[in-house]
Design an enzyme around this catalytic site. Structure first.
Site, PDB file in Angstrom:
ATOM      1  N   GLU A  98       0.848  -1.211   0.000  1.00  0.00           N
ATOM      2  CA  GLU A  98       0.000   0.000   0.000  1.00  0.00           C
ATOM      3  C   GLU A  98       0.878   1.253   0.000  1.00  0.00           C
ATOM      4  O   GLU A  98       1.734   1.430   0.875  1.00  0.00           O
ATOM      5  CB  GLU A  98      -0.928  -0.013   1.228  1.00  0.00           C
ATOM      6  CG  GLU A  98      -1.988   1.058   1.141  1.00  0.00           C
ATOM      7  CD  GLU A  98      -3.016   0.963   2.273  1.00  0.00           C
ATOM      8  OE1 GLU A  98      -3.342  -0.157   2.710  1.00  0.00           O
ATOM      9  OE2 GLU A  98      -3.474   2.038   2.704  1.00  0.00           O
ATOM     10  N   HIS A 129      -2.696  10.288   0.706  1.00  0.00           N
ATOM     11  CA  HIS A 129      -2.824   8.974   0.088  1.00  0.00           C
ATOM     12  C   HIS A 129      -2.647   9.078  -1.423  1.00  0.00           C
ATOM     13  O   HIS A 129      -1.896   8.318  -2.033  1.00  0.00           O
ATOM     14  CB  HIS A 129      -4.193   8.394   0.446  1.00  0.00           C
ATOM     15  CG  HIS A 129      -4.375   6.991  -0.024  1.00  0.00           C
ATOM     16  ND1 HIS A 129      -3.800   5.921   0.629  1.00  0.00           N
ATOM     17  CD2 HIS A 129      -5.033   6.479  -1.090  1.00  0.00           C
ATOM     18  CE1 HIS A 129      -4.115   4.820  -0.020  1.00  0.00           C
ATOM     19  NE2 HIS A 129      -4.857   5.134  -1.061  1.00  0.00           N
ATOM     20  N   LYS A 182      -7.757  -1.480  11.082  1.00  0.00           N
ATOM     21  CA  LYS A 182      -7.085  -1.840   9.819  1.00  0.00           C
ATOM     22  C   LYS A 182      -5.863  -0.934   9.634  1.00  0.00           C
ATOM     23  O   LYS A 182      -4.800  -1.385   9.188  1.00  0.00           O
ATOM     24  CB  LYS A 182      -8.068  -1.693   8.655  1.00  0.00           C
ATOM     25  CG  LYS A 182      -7.569  -2.216   7.318  1.00  0.00           C
ATOM     26  CD  LYS A 182      -6.751  -1.211   6.534  1.00  0.00           C
ATOM     27  CE  LYS A 182      -6.320  -1.792   5.188  1.00  0.00           C
ATOM     28  NZ  LYS A 182      -5.391  -0.903   4.479  1.00  0.00           N
ATOM     29  N   ASP A 227       4.216 -14.804  11.279  1.00  0.00           N
ATOM     30  CA  ASP A 227       2.973 -15.263  10.661  1.00  0.00           C
ATOM     31  C   ASP A 227       1.892 -14.187  10.836  1.00  0.00           C
ATOM     32  O   ASP A 227       1.280 -14.078  11.896  1.00  0.00           O
ATOM     33  CB  ASP A 227       2.581 -16.584  11.347  1.00  0.00           C
ATOM     34  CG  ASP A 227       1.279 -17.165  10.836  1.00  0.00           C
ATOM     35  OD1 ASP A 227       0.519 -16.460  10.158  1.00  0.00           O
ATOM     36  OD2 ASP A 227       1.021 -18.343  11.140  1.00  0.00           O
TER      37      ASP A 227
HETATM   38  C1  MEV Z   1      -6.041   2.818   4.965  1.00  0.00           C
HETATM   39  O1  MEV Z   1      -5.235   1.723   4.590  1.00  0.00           O
HETATM   40  C2  MEV Z   1      -6.123   2.907   6.474  1.00  0.00           C
HETATM   41  C3  MEV Z   1      -7.063   3.999   7.024  1.00  0.00           C
HETATM   42  O2  MEV Z   1      -8.363   3.839   6.461  1.00  0.00           O
HETATM   43  C4  MEV Z   1      -7.085   3.840   8.505  1.00  0.00           C
HETATM   44  C5  MEV Z   1      -8.109   4.709   9.208  1.00  0.00           C
HETATM   45  O3  MEV Z   1      -9.143   5.049   8.622  1.00  0.00           O
HETATM   46  O4  MEV Z   1      -7.862   4.997  10.397  1.00  0.00           O
HETATM   47  C6  MEV Z   1      -6.571   5.360   6.612  1.00  0.00           C
END
Ligand code: MEV
Length: 438
Positions: free
Chosen positions: A85, A393, A280, A296
């Site tokens: 990513e 991003h 995530k 792992d």
């Molecule tokens: C993207 O990989 C992760 C985010 O969505 C985490 C979040 O929203 O806190 C930017």
């Protein structure tokens, strides 16, 4: 057209590839060329990768990046991260730098106990099972000594074996619930070997236990396996600073920044839809280091998300508070990691990653990984509550869009310069490229 094949695993690598490309690809030669492009020219290295799994046809690359400037308990680290990513490593590096100027990260290991279970079926009187268990317990440990000897010498081994009655939830179902200390090993092989030995001893000795009826003697072992739920293998990572040091924007006070940031964490604490995405983001940092250090990541993912649900509702792994003018942001997370065994002594890049991290013990690696998760979460929340996530991003994603459009080096240089000052969107990049080309 798909078709079945028997004996595939016995074919040579080259015959496997021939079968795959002939069966699935319209241009078999092109497909073969791509598969072979990813082979390593060093035959020995390629063979090592071939032998990690069955039916290897090529290698699947991920970028290995590094995030420098992580100050953890007063030691500086450059953290290796394997991830695809685009914005993750950049975000980690930014968070590291931000906290470097504010005292760095503090991390501590709270516990290191791992769990394994022998799941079995017993039809009979529980009191009799209890006395059998109490009688056989020393023997379970004794008969596993061949497996545990070295680990015990180093200070680890079996911590305890409990008999657990689970019949309220599932008729006739019981467990040997075993806790282990596996030191610098993740311990999966050690734990599973111990459990399989316990199961053998348990089943065999039941056959001669006088108090059991003929039926009770027939204990049925269902399975013996470690648990990836490790709520007692916990690490905590934390950052804190005076609230006025928090904001880098002269138009926003540290206090205003902190309040909004803390609200974002509060939302993730009570709202599962948000908590999953919040976590995530944490796992972006955690998985990347876990992968780079040969651990792992599926085990870590499963254990972490179970932990995030431990109170009956899926919730945030991180927490934040503002008290007496001090902003504090922390995470407590279960991480069963190893720095010996598994891929750690096998994969040349994993060896380099561990050397880059000063050859950490498992406990040190737990701290580094937890910090990577906290840093990633900090970077995401900071963007989300200030500029929005897309600005950073999309800037990082620009190169992917340019590559998708087949941009050459000159076009890339020109457009990267242009988008330093303009918002990156998919359409804007395509439009700009069109203009440049015409
Ligand atoms: C993207 O990989 C992760 C985010 O969505 C985490 C979040 O929203 O806190 C930017």
């Amino acid at each position: 057209m798909s078709k079945t094949i028997s004996g595939f695993s016995k074919l040579s690598k080259s015959n496997k590839i021939d079968w795959i490309v002939d069966t699935y690809f319209s241009n078999a030669e092109d497909a073969k060329t791509i598969l072979k492009q990813y082979w390593n020219t060093n035959d020995k290295l390629q063979q090592l990768h071939d032998e990690f799994i069955e039916n290897t046809i090529t290698n699947y690359y991920l970028p290995l990046g590094v995030a420098p400037n992580f100050l953890i308990n007063d030691t500086l680290y450059t953290i290796p991260m394997a991830i695809e990513e685009s914005s993750v490593v950049a975000a980690a590096s930014k968070a590291a730098k931000f906290w470097l100027d504010r005292g760095g990260f503090k991390a501590s290991v709270l516990s290191t106990t791992k769990i394994g279970q022998v799941h079995f079926i017993y039809d009979g009187n529980f009191e009799k099972l209890k006395s059998f268990f109490n009688q056989v317990k020393p023997n379970l440990i004794k008969e596993a000594e061949g497996i545990t000897k070295n680990m015990t010498k180093r200070g680890g081994g079996i911590l305890d074996i409990e008999l657990r009655d689970k019949t309220v939830e599932l008729p006739s179902y019981y467990q040997l619930h075993v806790s282990f200390e596996t030191l610098d090993a993740m311990g999966a092989n050690f734990i599973n070997s111990c459990l399989e030995q316990f199961a053998k001893t348990f089943k065999t000795e039941a056959l001669t236990f006088d108090l059991f009826s003929a039926e009770e003697k027939q204990i049925e072992i269902i399975m013996s396996i470690l648990s990836n739920y490790v709520p007692d293998c916990l690490v905590r990572a934390e950052v804190s600073c005076p609230v006025e040091d928090l904001s880098e924007d002269p138009n926003v006070s540290g206090e205003a920044f902190a309040r909004k940031f803390i609200q974002a964490v509060n939302i993730a604490e009570i709202e599962p839809y948000r908590a999953v995405t919040h976590n995530k983001g944490v796992m972006n940092g955690i998985d990347a280091v876990v992968l780079a250090t040969g651990n792992d990541f599926r085990a870590i993912e499963a254990g972490v998300h179970a932990y995030a649900s431990r109170n009956g509702r899926y919730s945030s792994l991180s927490h934040a508070q503002l008290e007496n003018g001090i902003f504090k942001f922390w995470i407590e997370i279960p991480l069963a990691l190893g720095t010996v065994g598994g891929l750690t002594g096998l994969h040349p890049l994993v060896k380099l990653a561990l050397e880059m991290l000063h050859q950490p013990s498992a406990k040190e690696l737990m701290k580094i990984v937890a910090v990577a998760g906290l840093a990633q979460n900090f970077a995401a929340l900071r963007s989300l509550t200030t500029t929005g996530i897309q600005q950073g991003h999309m800037k990082m994603h620009l190169m992917n869009i340019l590559n998708q459009c087949g941009a050459n080096d000159a076009e890339k240089t020109h457009l990267v310069a242009h988008f330093q000052k303009h918002a990156v969107t998919h359409n804007a990049v395509i439009e700009k490229l069109k203009i440049l080309r015409s």
